[in-house]
Motif scaffolding. Structure first.
Motif, PDB file in Angstrom:
ATOM      1  N   PRO A 258      12.398  15.857  42.298  1.00  0.00           N
ATOM      2  CA  PRO A 258      13.333  15.719  41.181  1.00  0.00           C
ATOM      3  C   PRO A 258      12.816  16.479  39.948  1.00  0.00           C
ATOM      4  N   PRO A 259      13.662  17.288  39.256  1.00  0.00           N
ATOM      5  CA  PRO A 259      13.173  18.101  38.124  1.00  0.00           C
ATOM      6  C   PRO A 259      12.474  17.268  37.060  1.00  0.00           C
ATOM      7  N   ARG A 260      12.912  16.040  36.817  1.00  0.00           N
ATOM      8  CA  ARG A 260      12.318  15.248  35.743  1.00  0.00           C
ATOM      9  C   ARG A 260      10.850  14.910  36.021  1.00  0.00           C
ATOM     10  N   LEU A 261      10.443  14.963  37.291  1.00  0.00           N
ATOM     11  CA  LEU A 261       9.049  14.643  37.621  1.00  0.00           C
ATOM     12  C   LEU A 261       8.223  15.883  37.979  1.00  0.00           C
ATOM     13  N   ALA A 262       8.775  17.074  37.681  1.00  0.00           N
ATOM     14  CA  ALA A 262       8.046  18.305  38.034  1.00  0.00           C
ATOM     15  C   ALA A 262       6.700  18.344  37.307  1.00  0.00           C
ATOM     16  N   PRO A 263       5.621  18.727  38.017  1.00  0.00           N
ATOM     17  CA  PRO A 263       4.304  18.797  37.373  1.00  0.00           C
ATOM     18  C   PRO A 263       4.320  19.771  36.190  1.00  0.00           C
ATOM     19  N   SER A 264       3.429  19.539  35.242  1.00  0.00           N
ATOM     20  CA  SER A 264       3.425  20.286  33.980  1.00  0.00           C
ATOM     21  C   SER A 264       2.610  21.584  34.085  1.00  0.00           C
ATOM     22  N   ASP A 265       3.218  22.710  33.587  1.00  0.00           N
ATOM     23  CA  ASP A 265       2.477  23.987  33.544  1.00  0.00           C
ATOM     24  C   ASP A 265       1.291  23.887  32.602  1.00  0.00           C
ATOM     25  N   LEU A 266       1.478  23.130  31.514  1.00  0.00           N
ATOM     26  CA  LEU A 266       0.379  22.981  30.544  1.00  0.00           C
ATOM     27  C   LEU A 266      -0.830  22.323  31.216  1.00  0.00           C
ATOM     28  N   GLN A 267      -0.557  21.257  31.980  1.00  0.00           N
ATOM     29  CA  GLN A 267      -1.672  20.571  32.638  1.00  0.00           C
ATOM     30  C   GLN A 267      -2.335  21.498  33.664  1.00  0.00           C
ATOM     31  N   LYS A 268      -1.501  22.296  34.350  1.00  0.00           N
ATOM     32  CA  LYS A 268      -2.041  23.238  35.344  1.00  0.00           C
ATOM     33  C   LYS A 268      -2.971  24.252  34.671  1.00  0.00           C
ATOM     34  N   GLN A 269      -2.554  24.730  33.485  1.00  0.00           N
ATOM     35  CA  GLN A 269      -3.399  25.705  32.757  1.00  0.00           C
ATOM     36  C   GLN A 269      -4.738  25.077  32.365  1.00  0.00           C
ATOM     37  N   VAL A 270      -4.681  23.853  31.871  1.00  0.00           N
ATOM     38  CA  VAL A 270      -5.919  23.175  31.463  1.00  0.00           C
ATOM     39  C   VAL A 270      -6.829  23.014  32.691  1.00  0.00           C
ATOM     40  N   LEU A 271      -6.225  22.611  33.788  1.00  0.00           N
ATOM     41  CA  LEU A 271      -6.977  22.420  35.038  1.00  0.00           C
ATOM     42  C   LEU A 271      -7.602  23.739  35.495  1.00  0.00           C
ATOM     43  N   GLU A 272      -6.791  24.810  35.475  1.00  0.00           N
ATOM     44  CA  GLU A 272      -7.289  26.100  35.973  1.00  0.00           C
ATOM     45  C   GLU A 272      -8.375  26.695  35.071  1.00  0.00           C
ATOM     46  N   SER A 273      -8.436  26.211  33.822  1.00  0.00           N
ATOM     47  CA  SER A 273      -9.520  26.702  32.957  1.00  0.00           C
ATOM     48  C   SER A 273     -10.795  25.874  33.166  1.00  0.00           C
ATOM     49  N   GLY A 274     -10.770  24.965  34.156  1.00  0.00           N
ATOM     50  CA  GLY A 274     -11.982  24.205  34.509  1.00  0.00           C
ATOM     51  C   GLY A 274     -12.189  22.958  33.669  1.00  0.00           C
ATOM     52  N   LYS A 275     -11.208  22.645  32.821  1.00  0.00           N
ATOM     53  CA  LYS A 275     -11.352  21.453  31.966  1.00  0.00           C
ATOM     54  C   LYS A 275     -10.804  20.246  32.725  1.00  0.00           C
ATOM     55  N   LEU A 276     -11.714  19.497  33.345  1.00  0.00           N
ATOM     56  CA  LEU A 276     -11.298  18.380  34.217  1.00  0.00           C
ATOM     57  C   LEU A 276     -11.231  17.057  33.474  1.00  0.00           C
ATOM     58  N   GLY A 277     -11.629  17.061  32.198  1.00  0.00           N
ATOM     59  CA  GLY A 277     -11.659  15.797  31.457  1.00  0.00           C
ATOM     60  C   GLY A 277     -13.093  15.334  31.277  1.00  0.00           C
ATOM     61  N   ARG A 278     -13.257  14.024  31.162  1.00  0.00           N
ATOM     62  CA  ARG A 278     -14.607  13.484  30.875  1.00  0.00           C
ATOM     63  C   ARG A 278     -15.651  13.955  31.877  1.00  0.00           C
ATOM     64  N   LYS A 279     -15.244  14.028  33.167  1.00  0.00           N
ATOM     65  CA  LYS A 279     -16.269  14.320  34.179  1.00  0.00           C
ATOM     66  C   LYS A 279     -16.833  15.732  34.057  1.00  0.00           C
ATOM     67  N   SER A 280     -16.099  16.673  33.435  1.00  0.00           N
ATOM     68  CA  SER A 280     -16.654  18.024  33.266  1.00  0.00           C
ATOM     69  C   SER A 280     -17.101  18.267  31.833  1.00  0.00           C
ATOM     70  N   GLY A 281     -16.905  17.278  30.963  1.00  0.00           N
ATOM     71  CA  GLY A 281     -17.323  17.424  29.572  1.00  0.00           C
ATOM     72  C   GLY A 281     -16.204  17.871  28.643  1.00  0.00           C
ATOM     73  N   GLU A 282     -15.091  18.353  29.203  1.00  0.00           N
ATOM     74  CA  GLU A 282     -13.969  18.764  28.357  1.00  0.00           C
ATOM     75  C   GLU A 282     -12.647  18.671  29.116  1.00  0.00           C
ATOM     76  N   GLY A 283     -11.637  18.174  28.415  1.00  0.00           N
ATOM     77  CA  GLY A 283     -10.272  18.160  28.942  1.00  0.00           C
ATOM     78  C   GLY A 283      -9.378  18.463  27.770  1.00  0.00           C
ATOM     79  N   PHE A 284      -8.569  17.501  27.358  1.00  0.00           N
ATOM     80  CA  PHE A 284      -7.820  17.657  26.107  1.00  0.00           C
ATOM     81  C   PHE A 284      -8.750  17.386  24.918  1.00  0.00           C
ATOM     82  N   TYR A 285      -9.867  16.703  25.182  1.00  0.00           N
ATOM     83  CA  TYR A 285     -10.886  16.428  24.174  1.00  0.00           C
ATOM     84  C   TYR A 285     -12.232  16.946  24.696  1.00  0.00           C
TER      85      TYR A 285
END
Ligand SMILES: NC(=O)c1ccc[n+]([C@@H]2O[C@H](COP(=O)([O-])OP(=O)(O)OC[C@H]3O[C@@H](n4cnc5c(N)ncnc54)[C@H](O)[C@@H]3O)[C@@H](O)[C@H]2O)c1
Length: 290
Positions: A258-285
């Motif tokens: 369903p289009p309303r639940l399509a995964p986010s390009d922004l999140q994909k970009q953050v992921l592809e830049s290696g920012k996994l969140g707390r476990k890698s030391g950087e995500g959105f913070y």
């Protein structure tokens, strides 16, 4: 096949020593179970051992457990990179969110354990029935979905696949209570209950940021001010960008895209830049690496 009732279970093996496996292993050892924690990555085992010790030391420092209790808890835990040590009454799988990897692991475990060993998966989004359909004995596979951080959050979704035996569901339900958790029995559906309800929380927040309406920090600030314990971006960083993105993709796909639940390009970009969140030391913070 004789299924061990929950009150007879003595030994537990956890596969995957990441964010969830490490927390689940701590919960099991604290509750008095002989616990084996297995991972293919020795560095993850070391990191897990370090974080469990540090967590227990903090509790001891606050007077919530004695130093002797910490030593007893740690003596019940065994960390291993050797899969042949994965023999237990219950095996809880908490490896990466990938169906092929989980199926392959369970098929290997089936050769190492007797037929009555219960296999539980901590998957967030892969239907239990889909994994079960690729095992020789799907009746002993059940979902046992803990929440992050596992030592703190009490909810456990016990997920009944199409072929899961009733006795297996009951045994895992009772085991969850012995672990100090609050289990609920769910039917098998993409994302079960919590991850399905939570999807728009992340996706709408990502759309707001992607369209320049607000920053992640502002979205978190307002959601936390309305009473949510964690804003969506802080929560995605805690969960892990890889895990959260994969769960979004799987839930969207399994629900017919369903289009309303399509995964986010922004999140994909953050992921592809290696920012996994707390476990890698950087995500959105940005975090201190530990
Ligand atoms: N992160 C969360 O908030 C959360 C919450 C609930 C459920 N889950 C689910 O729990 C599972 C694990 O998530 P996580 O966040 O702990 O992931 P993670 O990336 O932190 O850890 C995964 C671990 O699995 C190990 N691994 C990979 N393949 C393996 C194999 N074949 N055998 C043994 N170990 C292997 C990796 O080395 C890594 O240590 C996933 O299915 C995820 O969907 C995650």
């Amino acid at each position: 096949m004789a299924i061990l009732p929950g009150n007879m279970i003595e030994s537990i093996c956890i596969c995957g020593a990441g964010t969830m496996g490490s927390g689940i292993a701590q919960v099991c050892a604290v509750a008095g179970f002989n616990t084996v924690l297995f991972d293919v990555n020795a560095a993850m085992l070391q990191r897990s051992e370090h974080s469990i010790r540090a967590g227990l030391d903090v509790l001891a420092g606050k007077g919530k457990v004695t130093v002797d209790e910490v030593a007893r808890i740690l003596s019940r835990l065994r960390f291993t990179p050797d899969i042949t040590e994965c023999r237990a009454d219950v095996v809880i799988e908490a490896i990466i969110e990938n169906e092929d990897e989980k199926v392959s692991l369970f098929n290997t475990l089936a050769g190492l354990n007797p037929p009555e060993t219960i296999f539980a998966t901590n998957t967030s989004s892969i239907p239990v029935s889909a994994i079960g359909a690729r095992l020789s004995n799907p009746s002993r596979l059940v979902g046992m979905h803990f929440f992050n951080p596992a030592p703190i959050l009490r909810l456990v979704e016990v997920v009944k696949g199409t072929d899961t035996a009733e006795a297996v569901v009951n045994s895992i339900y009772d085991l969850a209570i012995r672990l100090g958790k609050t289990p609920v029995i769910c039917n098998d559906s993409p994302g079960f209950i919590v991850n399905r309800v939570a999807r728009p929380y992340y996706l709408e927040a990502l759309k707001i940021v992607a369209s320049g309406i607000a920053t992640p920090a502002l979205v978190d600030q307002v959601m936390e001010a309305t009473g949510f314990k964690m804003g969506p971006f802080r929560l995605m960083d805690l969960i892990g960008m890889d895990v959260n993105y994969q769960v979004s993709t799987l839930v969207w796909d399994k629900l017919g895209r369903p289009p309303r639940l399509a995964p986010s390009d922004l999140q994909k970009q953050v992921l592809e830049s290696g920012k996994l969140g707390r476990k890698s030391g950087e995500g959105f913070y940005i975090y201190n690496k530990s």
